[in-house]
Design a protein around this motif. Sequence first.
Motif, PDB file in Angstrom:
ATOM      1  N   ILE A   1      21.822   9.718  -6.930  1.00 43.40           N
ATOM      2  CA  ILE A   1      20.778   9.069  -7.722  1.00 43.40           C
ATOM      3  C   ILE A   1      19.407   9.619  -7.347  1.00 43.40           C
ATOM      4  CG2 ILE A   1      19.617   6.867  -8.158  1.00 43.40           C
ATOM      5  CD1 ILE A   1      22.428   5.549  -7.761  1.00 43.40           C
ATOM      6  N   ASN A   2      19.148   9.722  -6.043  1.00 46.69           N
ATOM      7  CA  ASN A   2      17.853  10.262  -5.602  1.00 46.69           C
ATOM      8  C   ASN A   2      17.681  11.718  -6.016  1.00 46.69           C
ATOM      9  OD1 ASN A   2      16.842   7.904  -4.478  1.00 46.69           O
ATOM     10  ND2 ASN A   2      17.608   8.350  -2.421  1.00 46.69           N
ATOM     11  N   GLY A   3      18.769  12.470  -5.932  1.00 47.56           N
ATOM     12  CA  GLY A   3      18.682  13.881  -6.321  1.00 47.56           C
ATOM     13  C   GLY A   3      18.488  14.067  -7.817  1.00 47.56           C
ATOM     14  N   LYS A   4      19.097  13.203  -8.617  1.00 48.08           N
ATOM     15  CA  LYS A   4      19.047  13.353 -10.072  1.00 48.08           C
ATOM     16  C   LYS A   4      17.739  12.852 -10.661  1.00 48.08           C
ATOM     17  CE  LYS A   4      21.828  12.333 -14.188  1.00 48.08           C
ATOM     18  NZ  LYS A   4      23.092  11.705 -14.671  1.00 48.08           N
ATOM     19  N   TYR A   5      17.218  11.732 -10.104  1.00 45.08           N
ATOM     20  CA  TYR A   5      16.066  11.085 -10.736  1.00 45.08           C
ATOM     21  C   TYR A   5      14.776  11.156  -9.901  1.00 45.08           C
ATOM     22  CZ  TYR A   5      19.460   9.145 -14.010  1.00 45.08           C
ATOM     23  OH  TYR A   5      20.440   9.012 -14.956  1.00 45.08           O
ATOM     24  N   GLY A   6      14.884  11.511  -8.634  1.00 44.31           N
ATOM     25  CA  GLY A   6      13.704  11.529  -7.787  1.00 44.31           C
ATOM     26  C   GLY A   6      12.743  12.665  -8.119  1.00 44.31           C
ATOM     27  N   THR A   7      11.489  12.492  -7.716  1.00 42.74           N
ATOM     28  CA  THR A   7      10.463  13.520  -7.890  1.00 42.74           C
ATOM     29  C   THR A   7       9.795  13.755  -6.546  1.00 42.74           C
ATOM     30  OG1 THR A   7       8.730  11.914  -8.424  1.00 42.74           O
ATOM     31  CG2 THR A   7      10.056  12.758 -10.265  1.00 42.74           C
ATOM     32  N   PHE A   8       8.815  14.674  -6.530  1.00 46.29           N
ATOM     33  CA  PHE A   8       8.134  14.964  -5.275  1.00 46.29           C
ATOM     34  C   PHE A   8       7.401  13.745  -4.718  1.00 46.29           C
ATOM     35  CE2 PHE A   8       8.427  19.409  -6.844  1.00 46.29           C
ATOM     36  CZ  PHE A   8       9.058  19.955  -5.739  1.00 46.29           C
ATOM     37  N   ASP A   9       6.954  12.859  -5.603  1.00 41.99           N
ATOM     38  CA  ASP A   9       6.178  11.708  -5.132  1.00 41.99           C
ATOM     39  C   ASP A   9       6.853  10.367  -5.398  1.00 41.99           C
ATOM     40  OD1 ASP A   9       5.939  11.744  -7.851  1.00 41.99           O
ATOM     41  OD2 ASP A   9       3.738  11.682  -7.912  1.00 41.99           O
ATOM     42  N   TRP A  10       8.161  10.404  -5.746  1.00 45.98           N
ATOM     43  CA  TRP A  10       8.881   9.133  -5.975  1.00 45.98           C
ATOM     44  C   TRP A  10      10.358   9.289  -5.645  1.00 45.98           C
ATOM     45  CZ3 TRP A  10      12.367   8.014 -10.288  1.00 45.98           C
ATOM     46  CH2 TRP A  10      12.832   6.699 -10.275  1.00 45.98           C
TER      47      TRP A  10
ATOM     48  N   LYS B   1      19.039   5.687 -16.240  1.00 47.48           N
ATOM     49  CA  LYS B   1      19.438   6.542 -17.363  1.00 47.48           C
ATOM     50  C   LYS B   1      18.977   5.943 -18.691  1.00 47.48           C
ATOM     51  CE  LYS B   1      23.512   8.339 -19.778  1.00 47.48           C
ATOM     52  NZ  LYS B   1      25.006   8.362 -19.793  1.00 47.48           N
ATOM     53  N   ASN B   2      19.166   4.631 -18.845  1.00 45.31           N
ATOM     54  CA  ASN B   2      18.908   3.994 -20.140  1.00 45.31           C
ATOM     55  C   ASN B   2      17.458   3.561 -20.337  1.00 45.31           C
ATOM     56  OD1 ASN B   2      21.605   4.308 -20.679  1.00 45.31           O
ATOM     57  ND2 ASN B   2      22.156   2.160 -20.361  1.00 45.31           N
ATOM     58  N   TYR B   3      16.747   3.373 -19.258  1.00 44.62           N
ATOM     59  CA  TYR B   3      15.368   2.872 -19.364  1.00 44.62           C
ATOM     60  C   TYR B   3      14.424   3.881 -18.703  1.00 44.62           C
ATOM     61  CZ  TYR B   3      17.807  -1.446 -20.544  1.00 44.62           C
ATOM     62  OH  TYR B   3      18.618  -2.385 -21.138  1.00 44.62           O
ATOM     63  N   GLU B   4      14.191   4.973 -19.402  1.00 43.74           N
ATOM     64  CA  GLU B   4      13.409   6.077 -18.853  1.00 43.74           C
ATOM     65  C   GLU B   4      11.997   5.646 -18.460  1.00 43.74           C
ATOM     66  OE1 GLU B   4      13.423   9.592 -21.251  1.00 43.74           O
ATOM     67  OE2 GLU B   4      15.523   9.350 -21.839  1.00 43.74           O
ATOM     68  N   GLU B   5      11.465   4.629 -19.147  1.00 37.38           N
ATOM     69  CA  GLU B   5      10.095   4.186 -18.864  1.00 37.38           C
ATOM     70  C   GLU B   5       9.932   3.635 -17.450  1.00 37.38           C
ATOM     71  OE1 GLU B   5      12.153   0.618 -20.874  1.00 37.38           O
ATOM     72  OE2 GLU B   5      12.209   2.827 -20.964  1.00 37.38           O
ATOM     73  N   TRP B   6      11.052   3.281 -16.800  1.00 38.68           N
ATOM     74  CA  TRP B   6      10.976   2.732 -15.442  1.00 38.68           C
ATOM     75  C   TRP B   6      11.068   3.804 -14.355  1.00 38.68           C
ATOM     76  CZ3 TRP B   6       9.104  -1.609 -13.815  1.00 38.68           C
ATOM     77  CH2 TRP B   6       9.053  -2.708 -14.665  1.00 38.68           C
ATOM     78  N   ARG B   7      11.349   5.028 -14.745  1.00 34.62           N
ATOM     79  CA  ARG B   7      11.415   6.089 -13.735  1.00 34.62           C
ATOM     80  C   ARG B   7      10.022   6.301 -13.138  1.00 34.62           C
ATOM     81  NH1 ARG B   7      15.009  10.495 -17.191  1.00 34.62           N
ATOM     82  NH2 ARG B   7      16.705   9.037 -17.739  1.00 34.62           N
TER      83      ARG B   7
ATOM     84  N   LYS C   1       0.827  -1.208   0.000  1.00 33.70           N
ATOM     85  CA  LYS C   1       0.000   0.000   0.000  1.00 33.70           C
ATOM     86  C   LYS C   1       0.866   1.264   0.000  1.00 33.70           C
ATOM     87  CE  LYS C   1      -4.096  -1.955   2.285  1.00 33.70           C
ATOM     88  NZ  LYS C   1      -4.949  -1.907   3.516  1.00 33.70           N
ATOM     89  N   GLN C   2       1.991   1.206   0.741  1.00 33.42           N
ATOM     90  CA  GLN C   2       2.863   2.371   0.844  1.00 33.42           C
ATOM     91  C   GLN C   2       3.702   2.588  -0.413  1.00 33.42           C
ATOM     92  OE1 GLN C   2       5.073   1.479   4.411  1.00 33.42           O
ATOM     93  NE2 GLN C   2       3.620   2.545   5.738  1.00 33.42           N
ATOM     94  N   ILE C   3       4.056   1.499  -1.070  1.00 37.73           N
ATOM     95  CA  ILE C   3       4.900   1.589  -2.266  1.00 37.73           C
ATOM     96  C   ILE C   3       4.091   1.077  -3.453  1.00 37.73           C
ATOM     97  CG2 ILE C   3       7.055   0.863  -3.352  1.00 37.73           C
ATOM     98  CD1 ILE C   3       8.207   0.439  -0.554  1.00 37.73           C
ATOM     99  N   ASP C   4       3.629   1.979  -4.285  1.00 39.25           N
ATOM    100  CA  ASP C   4       2.746   1.601  -5.387  1.00 39.25           C
ATOM    101  C   ASP C   4       3.503   1.403  -6.697  1.00 39.25           C
ATOM    102  OD1 ASP C   4       3.427   4.192  -5.833  1.00 39.25           O
ATOM    103  OD2 ASP C   4       1.381   4.932  -6.139  1.00 39.25           O
ATOM    104  N   THR C   5       4.790   1.005  -6.576  1.00 39.48           N
ATOM    105  CA  THR C   5       5.607   0.698  -7.747  1.00 39.48           C
ATOM    106  C   THR C   5       6.099  -0.740  -7.630  1.00 39.48           C
ATOM    107  OG1 THR C   5       7.730   1.298  -6.738  1.00 39.48           O
ATOM    108  CG2 THR C   5       6.434   3.083  -7.736  1.00 39.48           C
ATOM    109  N   LYS C   6       6.824  -1.211  -8.647  1.00 43.61           N
ATOM    110  CA  LYS C   6       7.559  -2.462  -8.515  1.00 43.61           C
ATOM    111  C   LYS C   6       8.606  -2.294  -7.415  1.00 43.61           C
ATOM    112  CE  LYS C   6       6.112  -4.926 -12.217  1.00 43.61           C
ATOM    113  NZ  LYS C   6       5.702  -6.347 -12.225  1.00 43.61           N
ATOM    114  N   ILE C   7       8.936  -3.392  -6.733  1.00 46.81           N
ATOM    115  CA  ILE C   7       9.900  -3.338  -5.634  1.00 46.81           C
ATOM    116  C   ILE C   7      11.124  -4.184  -5.984  1.00 46.81           C
ATOM    117  CG2 ILE C   7      10.335  -3.932  -3.213  1.00 46.81           C
ATOM    118  CD1 ILE C   7       7.375  -3.418  -2.664  1.00 46.81           C
ATOM    119  N   MET C   8      12.274  -3.552  -5.863  1.00 41.35           N
ATOM    120  CA  MET C   8      13.566  -4.232  -6.043  1.00 41.35           C
ATOM    121  C   MET C   8      14.303  -4.139  -4.709  1.00 41.35           C
ATOM    122  SD  MET C   8      16.471  -3.089  -8.806  1.00 41.35           S
ATOM    123  CE  MET C   8      18.177  -2.867  -8.286  1.00 41.35           C
TER     124      MET C   8
END
Length: 503
Positions: free
Chosen positions: A335-344, A296-302, A265-272
């Motif tokens: 990594i978190n600073g470069k690719y993270g968003t307000f809700d991810w 970087k290479n698989y933008e669809e997973w961001r 419920k807390q993580i609504d994405t795939k989990i690795m």
Amino acid sequence: MKDTWDTQKRIINVSNRLPVKITVTDGDISLQNSDGGLATGLGSVFNKYKNIWIGWPGAEVDGLRKMEVEELLKPDHLFPVFLSKKEIDNFYEGFSNEIIWPLFHYFTSYSVYDPEYWDAYVKVNQKFADEVLEHATEEDTIWVQDYQLMLVPQMLRQANPKLRIGYFHHIPFPSSDVFKALPWKEQIINGLLGADVIGFQTNNDVSHFKNAAVKIGGASIGTDKLTVSDRPVQVSCFPISIDYEKYRALAQSAETKRIAQKLQKQIDTKIMISIDRLDYSKGIIQRLQAFELFLKNYEEWRGKVTFIHLVVPSRENVGGYKQLKQEMNRLITDINGKYGTFDWQPIRHFYRSFPPNMLSALYSTADLAVVTPIVDGMNLVSKEYIASNINLNGALLLSEGAGAANELTESILVNPNDITSFAEKISYGLNMPIDQKQKTLLAMQKKVERANIFTWANNFLDKLINVPSKKTSTKLVKIDSMLPGRIDTQFTLPTNGAFVAGL
């Protein structure tokens, strides 16, 4: 079925640490479960009532309180070897972890060949041997565990040639080109050759040791044994495993399922997930670099995958480990600073141990488990994940350098130093169709269920108990048909304290 074993036919387990550690709070001494995979794994094997365990209790004990600790441990058939702070520093932190650990994991530049460390190693190994001799009879089976105690077999053999002695090596044994760098290589080889049976995790380890035993120890070689001064020494591969049913039961418990539902419920994405002790051999930096390249290479997973990154603290005040932690934290922040968003947030990093149910919930919900040490004797996290993924919804990305790769061939194998391929295989694992996940997980679950911790112990002890008697050189000791009954699951440990996976 009645247990026919008696106190005259015990297994004396000898390891650096006991399965419990003592803590002192406001002057009161209490017990907690020991950290580490060896104590966790062996705790499921040894029968509480018929076997004894000898090891360090996990802390320095004042001379006046040693008797108190002994009395506290005695009901569980645990017997402590007390070490001073200097012995801990030079024997454990020094020789074991600043010489043997890096050398045997092929990080040769990390080894510090300090003669004072060697002197402490000899002294402490003798302490362990002396404690064993206080309890052992010629009817007992002595099982010595791992690289901290490689001199103990020979010390016991010299004290009493009639003892039945086994030794199991949990970490890799290096090639002869690497091993020969050790200034005390002859003493180490001769120490190990004091055993009747020597076990390793992989066939490569067996081959490396045999080469060293012949070249350095003067042993002659046979099909599955060495001969040392007319005495046979069995050398074989015994891949260690886990208590499969224990991990299944934990994953199926109501508490674990409750935590798993909360996670989803807390993580609504795939989990690795990845779970490691802080160590340069675990490939932590390469894993983070590969995840960064994957994003970087698989933008669809961001925004569609969350990496739960669990690292258990270890020796963080030592120079190399301190630098590793700093680099790990820098990469996570970048990594978190470069690719993270307000809700991810791409990486959720935890620098601590997790309790059993929480860890099991992670295993059972993870879409991809990434177990990628540079080199590892076995790595039981991979097997724990396989056993715990009861929903058959995950994939295992496993390093070719882990001993477990020899068994878990259905996993996605990767060279952790090949960052480009690593990133590609993260994508492959996350995109794996559910029917393929189910097929591969079921195949690996059958393997781990069949070759569990009890199978491992039985196989080793069968070979050890069948060693020719020292009393009559031509007579074999009969294997008791009740042996499986002796490997009892009821070894009860204190329930308090943090749980650490088989790292």
